[in-house]
Scaffold this motif. Sequence first.
Motif, PDB file in Angstrom:
ATOM      1  N   TYR A 186       5.822   9.644   6.482  1.00 47.52           N
ATOM      2  CA  TYR A 186       4.407   9.990   6.696  1.00 47.52           C
ATOM      3  C   TYR A 186       3.970   9.878   8.160  1.00 47.52           C
ATOM      4  O   TYR A 186       3.408  10.814   8.726  1.00 47.52           O
ATOM      5  CB  TYR A 186       3.510   9.125   5.802  1.00 47.52           C
ATOM      6  N   LEU A 243      -5.526   1.605   0.606  1.00 46.84           N
ATOM      7  CA  LEU A 243      -4.663   2.769   0.761  1.00 46.84           C
ATOM      8  C   LEU A 243      -5.152   3.647   1.909  1.00 46.84           C
ATOM      9  O   LEU A 243      -4.368   4.151   2.712  1.00 46.84           O
ATOM     10  CB  LEU A 243      -4.662   3.569  -0.550  1.00 46.84           C
ATOM     11  N   VAL A 266      -6.164  11.554   5.963  1.00 44.03           N
ATOM     12  CA  VAL A 266      -6.230  10.449   5.010  1.00 44.03           C
ATOM     13  C   VAL A 266      -6.768  10.965   3.682  1.00 44.03           C
ATOM     14  O   VAL A 266      -6.223  10.671   2.606  1.00 44.03           O
ATOM     15  CB  VAL A 266      -7.134   9.316   5.548  1.00 44.03           C
ATOM     16  N   ARG A 304      -4.453  12.768  -3.387  1.00 41.19           N
ATOM     17  CA  ARG A 304      -3.251  12.536  -4.179  1.00 41.19           C
ATOM     18  C   ARG A 304      -3.462  11.413  -5.175  1.00 41.19           C
ATOM     19  O   ARG A 304      -3.042  11.490  -6.328  1.00 41.19           O
ATOM     20  CB  ARG A 304      -2.105  12.156  -3.269  1.00 41.19           C
ATOM     21  N   GLY A 305      -4.091  10.344  -4.709  1.00 46.96           N
ATOM     22  CA  GLY A 305      -4.318   9.196  -5.579  1.00 46.96           C
ATOM     23  C   GLY A 305      -5.251   9.538  -6.729  1.00 46.96           C
ATOM     24  O   GLY A 305      -5.189   8.921  -7.788  1.00 46.96           O
ATOM     25  N   ASP A 310      -4.111  13.731   2.185  1.00 44.96           N
ATOM     26  CA  ASP A 310      -2.772  13.250   1.838  1.00 44.96           C
ATOM     27  C   ASP A 310      -2.793  12.067   0.883  1.00 44.96           C
ATOM     28  O   ASP A 310      -1.925  11.936   0.034  1.00 44.96           O
ATOM     29  CB  ASP A 310      -2.007  12.816   3.099  1.00 44.96           C
ATOM     30  N   VAL A 311      -3.746  11.188   1.076  1.00 46.53           N
ATOM     31  CA  VAL A 311      -3.708   9.934   0.324  1.00 46.53           C
ATOM     32  C   VAL A 311      -4.787   9.873  -0.759  1.00 46.53           C
ATOM     33  O   VAL A 311      -4.495   9.625  -1.918  1.00 46.53           O
ATOM     34  CB  VAL A 311      -3.850   8.731   1.286  1.00 46.53           C
ATOM     35  N   PHE A 333       1.847   4.822  -0.675  1.00 49.40           N
ATOM     36  CA  PHE A 333       1.034   6.014  -0.944  1.00 49.40           C
ATOM     37  C   PHE A 333       1.523   6.680  -2.224  1.00 49.40           C
ATOM     38  O   PHE A 333       2.701   6.579  -2.568  1.00 49.40           O
ATOM     39  CB  PHE A 333       1.139   7.015   0.211  1.00 49.40           C
ATOM     40  N   PRO A 334       0.627   7.391  -2.920  1.00 48.96           N
ATOM     41  CA  PRO A 334       1.037   8.092  -4.145  1.00 48.96           C
ATOM     42  C   PRO A 334       1.894   9.311  -3.826  1.00 48.96           C
ATOM     43  O   PRO A 334       1.472  10.444  -4.018  1.00 48.96           O
ATOM     44  CB  PRO A 334      -0.290   8.478  -4.800  1.00 48.96           C
ATOM     45  N   MET A 335       3.078   9.066  -3.311  1.00 48.79           N
ATOM     46  CA  MET A 335       4.021  10.157  -3.019  1.00 48.79           C
ATOM     47  C   MET A 335       5.422   9.566  -3.107  1.00 48.79           C
ATOM     48  O   MET A 335       5.576   8.394  -3.429  1.00 48.79           O
ATOM     49  CB  MET A 335       3.725  10.765  -1.648  1.00 48.79           C
ATOM     50  N   THR A 376       0.837  -1.204   0.000  1.00 49.35           N
ATOM     51  CA  THR A 376       0.000   0.000   0.000  1.00 49.35           C
ATOM     52  C   THR A 376       0.867   1.248   0.000  1.00 49.35           C
ATOM     53  O   THR A 376       0.733   2.089   0.872  1.00 49.35           O
ATOM     54  CB  THR A 376      -0.905   0.035   1.243  1.00 49.35           C
TER      55      THR A 376
END
Lengths: 261, 281
Positions: free
Chosen positions: A117, B167, B181, B188-189, B184-185, A107-109, A105
């Motif tokens: 994080y 995610l 959540v 972004r996704g 940030d996640v 993260f998109p970073m 999992t």
Amino acid sequence: MASIIDIKEECALHVRNFEFTYKGAAAASLKKVTMPIAKHSITALIGPSGCGKTTLLRSFNRMHDLYPGNSYAGEIEFEGRNILGAKEDLIHLRTKIGMIFQKPTAFPMSIFDNVAYGMRLQGIKNKTELNDRVEKALKDAAIWKEVSDRLKHDANGLSGGQQQRLCIARAIAVEPEVLLFDEPTSALDPISTQGIEKLVIELKERVSIIIVTHNMQQAARVSDYTGFMYLGELIELGQTEELFVTPKEKLTQEYITGKFG
Amino acid sequence: MTAVQKRVLVNKIALTLSTLSALIALGFLFWILGVLVMKGVGALNWNIFLFEGAPPGNPESGLKHALVGQAILISMATAIGVPLGILAGTYLSEYGKNSKLAHTIRDISDIMMSAPSIVIGAFVYAIVVMPMGHFSAWAGAIALGIIMIPVILRTTDDMLQLVPGELREAAFALGAPKYKVIMDVVYRGAKAGILTGVLLGIARVGGETAPLLFTSFNDNFFTTDLNEAMPSLTVTIFNYATSPYEDWQQLGWAAAFILSMFILGLNILGRVILFAGKKRK
Ligand SMILES: Nc1ncnc2c1ncn2[C@@H]1O[C@H](COP(=O)(O)OP(=O)(O)O)[C@@H](O)[C@H]1O
Ligand SMILES: [Mg+2]
């Protein structure tokens, strides 16, 4: 009728008479589970699909609370308190009890931001501290060499096995007491699997580990204690070697010899 | 003729007919675009960007007023529609989920998306123009903003739902509160998808004329006063194209060409971003 070993060492967690029912389900998914989890050791959970391994694992960090309507009873003791209480600070609890999922999992970073994080959530802003701890976590997760020259790159560019180790780095960066693994290698190739297993064994020096696996060989290879679950019950908990060589319960015996699965 | 031969024949006929229909549709599209490009490019010159509207016959006339007015109206509409659309879409995907309220909002939003835009113009006329007593850029922007909301709400909702649940759980498992959540996640996704939704939303309102007719109305002169009537490309096209003056008609063609290229560009950009975002995964 269940055979639960009496653990002499210090325990990280203690489950007592834990019952769990999903929202709208007719029957409980976990029935009167009582289970000690030894500190700084690896406890594996095995059993046929649907027996409740994931359900039990996700109870330790109260993941079920993300979805309203589930009900549970009993007690899970951690650091001297019952973490099932309504007043439990779930954000704090989850920094103490980390989780690695079946599928990686990331993260998109960037790789760096992934590992940082959890620390940033805790308010750590100091650049040097972040840099140091990200590096240490990546080294501890045995992925530093592969990513040290591209920390600013997107984490999704990594392979599955690398992403899973990145997730482990991210989880250990916040220095939890317990790490929960839910079939962490089921989506990985044999070589990556080997790497993760080696890593899990190294980590037990610092954290207590619970690992769900559908692979009995994996449980035998990595764990100190193994719990066998069946239809929502913990049938047997014993030292891994004993459980696989001289199981006390007939059901355990039948399962490990492949009579059902 | 055997059964198989018959099926093969029917298949061929169906294929021919559907290919033909597609070609006819495309033919019209390229016809329109072709005429637009020929007439539009022919009407382009620097004066268009330098001068505002002028009486027919004046060589120093252009579209500066309409271009700037259009930019102001679209920017304001974006400032209204994008935050509301994204926040509402976030509510649907992350909070409301399958609740009754969420489904009701989705249904209403879908109805709004297909509602004639002139109805929304009339609505804004009633609640903004009438109380103010005159047309204004504000009224036009509010009308366009309202039209934009359902487009952006829908794409945001859809795109956020595409972000895998694991995610979110992974972020929660690190001790993240829900708003973190999401910010940030989840955002972004879904970045590429949301951006595409915004671009398509802007493209959707960029060509609107009807709701502007009785909100921002029109003006043949340059203005940046948001409390007054404001020119737009679309209403200007309407006025100039239907006028009997040759030079105004030329300006109409130029405006139509510029507007079409703007909207076409937004659509293409939106798709490129979405495609690039998908390929990266
Ligand atoms: N979200 C859910 N809602 C309802 N029932 C569930 C849910 N997740 C799992 N279950 C049920 O709970 C039982 C235990 O599932 P699980 O813990 O996932 O088993 P395992 O991880 O051992 O394969 C199964 O009977 C499963 O169908
Ligand atoms: Mg499972």
